[in-house]
Design an enzyme around this catalytic site. Structure first.
Site, PDB file in Angstrom:
ATOM      1  N   LYS A  39      37.851  42.448  33.192  1.00  0.00           N
ATOM      2  CA  LYS A  39      37.695  41.186  33.934  1.00  0.00           C
ATOM      3  C   LYS A  39      37.347  41.473  35.395  1.00  0.00           C
ATOM      4  O   LYS A  39      37.591  40.655  36.281  1.00  0.00           O
ATOM      5  CB  LYS A  39      38.978  40.340  33.842  1.00  0.00           C
ATOM      6  CG  LYS A  39      39.275  39.832  32.437  1.00  0.00           C
ATOM      7  CD  LYS A  39      38.270  38.765  32.005  1.00  0.00           C
ATOM      8  CE  LYS A  39      38.512  38.304  30.574  1.00  0.00           C
ATOM      9  NZ  LYS A  39      37.425  37.424  30.093  1.00  0.00           N
ATOM     10  N   ARG A  40      36.792  42.647  35.617  1.00  0.00           N
ATOM     11  CA  ARG A  40      36.346  43.048  36.958  1.00  0.00           C
ATOM     12  C   ARG A  40      37.477  42.964  37.987  1.00  0.00           C
ATOM     13  O   ARG A  40      37.282  42.609  39.136  1.00  0.00           O
ATOM     14  CB  ARG A  40      35.131  42.221  37.411  1.00  0.00           C
ATOM     15  CG  ARG A  40      33.952  42.185  36.427  1.00  0.00           C
ATOM     16  CD  ARG A  40      33.548  43.590  35.949  1.00  0.00           C
ATOM     17  NE  ARG A  40      32.369  43.567  35.108  1.00  0.00           N
ATOM     18  CZ  ARG A  40      32.362  43.880  33.800  1.00  0.00           C
ATOM     19  NH1 ARG A  40      33.485  44.234  33.184  1.00  0.00           N
ATOM     20  NH2 ARG A  40      31.233  43.860  33.128  1.00  0.00           N
ATOM     21  N   LEU A  78      39.646  35.866  42.789  1.00  0.00           N
ATOM     22  CA  LEU A  78      40.543  35.021  41.998  1.00  0.00           C
ATOM     23  C   LEU A  78      40.110  34.947  40.541  1.00  0.00           C
ATOM     24  O   LEU A  78      38.911  34.820  40.243  1.00  0.00           O
ATOM     25  CB  LEU A  78      40.501  33.609  42.604  1.00  0.00           C
ATOM     26  CG  LEU A  78      41.222  32.492  41.845  1.00  0.00           C
ATOM     27  CD1 LEU A  78      42.714  32.707  41.912  1.00  0.00           C
ATOM     28  CD2 LEU A  78      40.851  31.146  42.451  1.00  0.00           C
ATOM     29  N   LEU A  80      39.161  33.016  37.900  1.00  0.00           N
ATOM     30  CA  LEU A  80      38.711  31.616  37.871  1.00  0.00           C
ATOM     31  C   LEU A  80      39.183  30.882  36.623  1.00  0.00           C
ATOM     32  O   LEU A  80      39.258  29.653  36.622  1.00  0.00           O
ATOM     33  CB  LEU A  80      37.182  31.571  37.982  1.00  0.00           C
ATOM     34  CG  LEU A  80      36.635  32.033  39.345  1.00  0.00           C
ATOM     35  CD1 LEU A  80      35.116  32.212  39.288  1.00  0.00           C
ATOM     36  CD2 LEU A  80      37.002  31.064  40.458  1.00  0.00           C
ATOM     37  N   GLU A 126      39.500  39.264  50.417  1.00  0.00           N
ATOM     38  CA  GLU A 126      40.733  38.874  51.127  1.00  0.00           C
ATOM     39  C   GLU A 126      41.780  39.977  51.021  1.00  0.00           C
ATOM     40  O   GLU A 126      42.495  40.274  51.987  1.00  0.00           O
ATOM     41  CB  GLU A 126      41.267  37.557  50.555  1.00  0.00           C
ATOM     42  CG  GLU A 126      40.305  36.404  50.748  1.00  0.00           C
ATOM     43  CD  GLU A 126      40.884  35.069  50.300  1.00  0.00           C
ATOM     44  OE1 GLU A 126      41.289  34.280  51.161  1.00  0.00           O
ATOM     45  OE2 GLU A 126      40.941  34.828  49.079  1.00  0.00           O
ATOM     46  N   GLU A 146      33.366  31.585  46.989  1.00  0.00           N
ATOM     47  CA  GLU A 146      34.120  30.324  47.058  1.00  0.00           C
ATOM     48  C   GLU A 146      33.195  29.175  47.450  1.00  0.00           C
ATOM     49  O   GLU A 146      33.289  28.066  46.918  1.00  0.00           O
ATOM     50  CB  GLU A 146      35.229  30.419  48.118  1.00  0.00           C
ATOM     51  CG  GLU A 146      36.425  31.246  47.717  1.00  0.00           C
ATOM     52  CD  GLU A 146      36.282  32.733  48.043  1.00  0.00           C
ATOM     53  OE1 GLU A 146      35.144  33.204  48.200  1.00  0.00           O
ATOM     54  OE2 GLU A 146      37.319  33.410  48.093  1.00  0.00           O
ATOM     55  N   ARG A 149      31.385  27.959  44.557  1.00  0.00           N
ATOM     56  CA  ARG A 149      32.224  27.447  43.457  1.00  0.00           C
ATOM     57  C   ARG A 149      32.878  26.115  43.808  1.00  0.00           C
ATOM     58  O   ARG A 149      33.667  25.581  43.042  1.00  0.00           O
ATOM     59  CB  ARG A 149      33.345  28.441  43.113  1.00  0.00           C
ATOM     60  CG  ARG A 149      32.886  29.863  42.897  1.00  0.00           C
ATOM     61  CD  ARG A 149      32.628  30.216  41.453  1.00  0.00           C
ATOM     62  NE  ARG A 149      32.167  31.594  41.354  1.00  0.00           N
ATOM     63  CZ  ARG A 149      30.920  31.963  41.093  1.00  0.00           C
ATOM     64  NH1 ARG A 149      29.995  31.071  40.860  1.00  0.00           N
ATOM     65  NH2 ARG A 149      30.589  33.240  41.055  1.00  0.00           N
ATOM     66  N   GLY A 154      41.683  31.049  49.863  1.00  0.00           N
ATOM     67  CA  GLY A 154      43.100  30.665  49.837  1.00  0.00           C
ATOM     68  C   GLY A 154      44.035  31.854  49.936  1.00  0.00           C
ATOM     69  O   GLY A 154      45.254  31.707  49.876  1.00  0.00           O
TER      70      GLY A 154
HETATM   71  C1  1HE Z   1      35.982  36.897  35.711  1.00  0.00           C
HETATM   72  C2  1HE Z   1      35.815  36.906  37.113  1.00  0.00           C
HETATM   73  C3  1HE Z   1      36.658  36.052  37.867  1.00  0.00           C
HETATM   74  C4  1HE Z   1      34.393  38.290  36.273  1.00  0.00           C
HETATM   75  N1  1HE Z   1      37.556  35.301  37.202  1.00  0.00           N
HETATM   76  N2  1HE Z   1      36.891  36.136  35.109  1.00  0.00           N
HETATM   77  N3  1HE Z   1      35.043  35.168  42.227  1.00  0.00           N
HETATM   78  C5  1HE Z   1      33.762  34.970  41.879  1.00  0.00           C
HETATM   79  O1  1HE Z   1      33.240  33.888  41.922  1.00  0.00           O
HETATM   80  C6  1HE Z   1      33.043  36.182  41.365  1.00  0.00           C
HETATM   81  C7  1HE Z   1      32.743  36.011  39.915  1.00  0.00           C
HETATM   82  N4  1HE Z   1      32.299  37.236  39.284  1.00  0.00           N
HETATM   83  C8  1HE Z   1      31.038  37.736  39.445  1.00  0.00           C
HETATM   84  O2  1HE Z   1      30.242  37.274  40.228  1.00  0.00           O
HETATM   85  C9  1HE Z   1      30.707  38.936  38.603  1.00  0.00           C
HETATM   86  O3  1HE Z   1      31.576  38.949  37.469  1.00  0.00           O
HETATM   87  C10 1HE Z   1      30.791  40.284  39.327  1.00  0.00           C
HETATM   88  C11 1HE Z   1      29.646  40.388  40.349  1.00  0.00           C
HETATM   89  C12 1HE Z   1      32.131  40.484  40.038  1.00  0.00           C
HETATM   90  C13 1HE Z   1      30.663  41.443  38.289  1.00  0.00           C
HETATM   91  O4  1HE Z   1      29.505  41.256  37.523  1.00  0.00           O
HETATM   92  P1  1HE Z   1      29.364  42.004  36.109  1.00  0.00           P
HETATM   93  O5  1HE Z   1      27.994  41.694  35.584  1.00  0.00           O
HETATM   94  O6  1HE Z   1      29.749  43.437  36.263  1.00  0.00           O
HETATM   95  O7  1HE Z   1      30.494  41.380  35.157  1.00  0.00           O
HETATM   96  P2  1HE Z   1      30.468  39.968  34.341  1.00  0.00           P
HETATM   97  O8  1HE Z   1      29.702  40.142  33.078  1.00  0.00           O
HETATM   98  O9  1HE Z   1      30.072  38.843  35.214  1.00  0.00           O
HETATM   99  O10 1HE Z   1      32.017  39.764  34.028  1.00  0.00           O
HETATM  100  C14 1HE Z   1      32.708  40.521  33.046  1.00  0.00           C
HETATM  101  C15 1HE Z   1      33.871  39.695  32.548  1.00  0.00           C
HETATM  102  O11 1HE Z   1      34.760  39.450  33.632  1.00  0.00           O
HETATM  103  C16 1HE Z   1      33.434  38.314  32.057  1.00  0.00           C
HETATM  104  O12 1HE Z   1      34.348  37.935  31.042  1.00  0.00           O
HETATM  105  P3  1HE Z   1      33.968  38.070  29.478  1.00  0.00           P
HETATM  106  O13 1HE Z   1      35.211  37.603  28.780  1.00  0.00           O
HETATM  107  O14 1HE Z   1      32.759  37.194  29.288  1.00  0.00           O
HETATM  108  O15 1HE Z   1      33.649  39.526  29.263  1.00  0.00           O
HETATM  109  C17 1HE Z   1      33.654  37.437  33.268  1.00  0.00           C
HETATM  110  O16 1HE Z   1      33.865  36.082  32.936  1.00  0.00           O
HETATM  111  C18 1HE Z   1      34.931  38.055  33.816  1.00  0.00           C
HETATM  112  N5  1HE Z   1      35.090  37.769  35.244  1.00  0.00           N
HETATM  113  N6  1HE Z   1      34.825  37.767  37.436  1.00  0.00           N
HETATM  114  C19 1HE Z   1      37.652  35.349  35.868  1.00  0.00           C
HETATM  115  N7  1HE Z   1      36.583  35.995  39.196  1.00  0.00           N
HETATM  116  C20 1HE Z   1      43.198  32.850  46.584  1.00  0.00           C
HETATM  117  S1  1HE Z   1      41.716  32.083  46.626  1.00  0.00           S
HETATM  118  C21 1HE Z   1      40.475  33.247  46.225  1.00  0.00           C
HETATM  119  C22 1HE Z   1      39.264  32.479  45.799  1.00  0.00           C
HETATM  120  C23 1HE Z   1      38.272  33.339  45.080  1.00  0.00           C
HETATM  121  O17 1HE Z   1      38.395  34.535  44.964  1.00  0.00           O
HETATM  122  S2  1HE Z   1      36.927  32.504  44.460  1.00  0.00           S
HETATM  123  C24 1HE Z   1      35.799  33.747  44.005  1.00  0.00           C
HETATM  124  C25 1HE Z   1      35.963  34.124  42.569  1.00  0.00           C
END
Ligand code: 1HE
Length: 272
Positions: A39-40, A78, A80, A126, A146, A149, A154
């Site tokens: 889940k990265r 986070l 998500l 963060e 964020e 999205r 946070g």
């Molecule tokens: C996740 C998450 C996640 C991956 N929550 N499941 N963060 C984001 O908006 C970033 C979202 N993630 C991405 O942009 C990409 O996943 C990455 C650039 C980090 C990595 O890409 P990649 O191609 O290596 O991996 P992937 O195919 O996108 O993800 C692999 C799996 O991890 C996949 O799940 P699967 O069950 O389909 O294999 C994804 O859904 C899962 N995954 N990132 C849940 N973030 C206290 S407030 C803080 C607020 C925030 O941090 S908001 C920003 C959230």
């Protein structure tokens, strides 16, 4: 900056296990790896609780922490999949639980070094911002999705990230989705060290071993007094500095180190 915020109520399972972390010790350095690569290393409630638990329960002989991420990325921020389930009250407590964990990291007993590679985004950035020293591999990239999205930071990002790189750069990241590469991150003050691909762990460990040798009162002054002095007026800051420096200088450790230098037994400053 003052009191550590209360931790929120999380699942009991989260407090009793550390299955999302891989923790090992090399001499006086505790190496904490985020260990959810599938889940990265997305930070779930359980993972934030495990980070918090790990940093407030350090073995007595630990002098520094190294944090890194397993797999291809440091941290995707986070989890998500958990966000959609929360109501407003739960969301406030959730954010406060991150504040408590990252405050415990930043204002704990020992310096924390982050070894960064791949995605360092959202809550992952963060987390990195709460560490004292950041080392990034050439391929690391930094973003705050964020903004895209429909949410806001946070996990302390609005407090810590502008202090590293400025409000305007963070504004750009959130409003346009701008992603900074490692070179830009170093230039803009987000990370202190830039290394080649695959080299962050080794560099981070070397820095952590070095930081672990800092005298405890000096580490306390740097971690607890310095950021507060930076927020004070110059007059108050100078006053705090005088108190802190006299406390540090009067410790037996300082006396012994000064004596060692005067007797030619201590390291000299080496030309960079
Ligand atoms: C996740 C998450 C996640 C991956 N929550 N499941 N963060 C984001 O908006 C970033 C979202 N993630 C991405 O942009 C990409 O996943 C990455 C650039 C980090 C990595 O890409 P990649 O191609 O290596 O991996 P992937 O195919 O996108 O993800 C692999 C799996 O991890 C996949 O799940 P699967 O069950 O389909 O294999 C994804 O859904 C899962 N995954 N990132 C849940 N973030 C206290 S407030 C803080 C607020 C925030 O941090 S908001 C920003 C959230």
């Amino acid at each position: 900056m003052n009191a550590t915020p209360p931790s929120a109520t999380l699942s009991p399972h989260a407090h009793t296990t550390a299955d999302l972390l891989q923790i090992s010790q090399v001499e006086r350095v505790l190496h904490i790896r985020l260990n959810r690569p599938a889940k990265r290393n997305a930070i779930s409630d359980a993972l934030i609780a495990q980070i918090h638990t790990a940093v407030i329960n350090l073995p007595a002989d630990v002098g520094a922490i190294l944090i890194s991420g397993e797999g291809d990325h440091f941290c995707a921020g986070l989890d998500l999949s958990e966000l959609v389930k929360r109501d407003i009250g739960g969301a406030v407590l959730h954010s406060r639980s991150w504040h408590a964990a990252f405050d415990a990291l930043q204002y704990g007993k020992v310096p924390v070094i982050a070894a960064l590679h791949g995605a360092v985004v959202g809550g992952g950035l963060e987390l990195a911002a709460a560490c004292h020293i950041r080392v990034a591999e050439a391929g690391a990239y930094f973003g705050l999705p964020e903004g895209q999205r429909g949410i806001f930071v946070g996990g302390g990002g609005s407090v810590r990230i502008p202090r590293l790189m400025g409000v305007s750069r963070m504004t750009d990241m959130m409003l346009t989705g701008r992603v900074y590469n490692a070179d830009e991150a170093e230039r803009y003050g987000l990370v202190q060290y830039l290394v080649g691909e695959g080299e962050a762990l080794e560099k981070g460990m070397a820095l952590a071993q070095r930081a672990a040798k800092t005298a405890p009162m000096t580490a306390f002054a740097v971690m607890h007094a310095l950021p507060r002095i930076a927020e004070q007026s110059p007059s108050e800051g100078l006053f705090t500095e005088s108190l802190m420096s006299s406390i540090a200088a009067s410790t037996p450790e300082a006396q012994a180190r000064l004596e060692a230098f005067l007797q030619g037994r201590a390291e000299k400053v080496v030309k960079a």
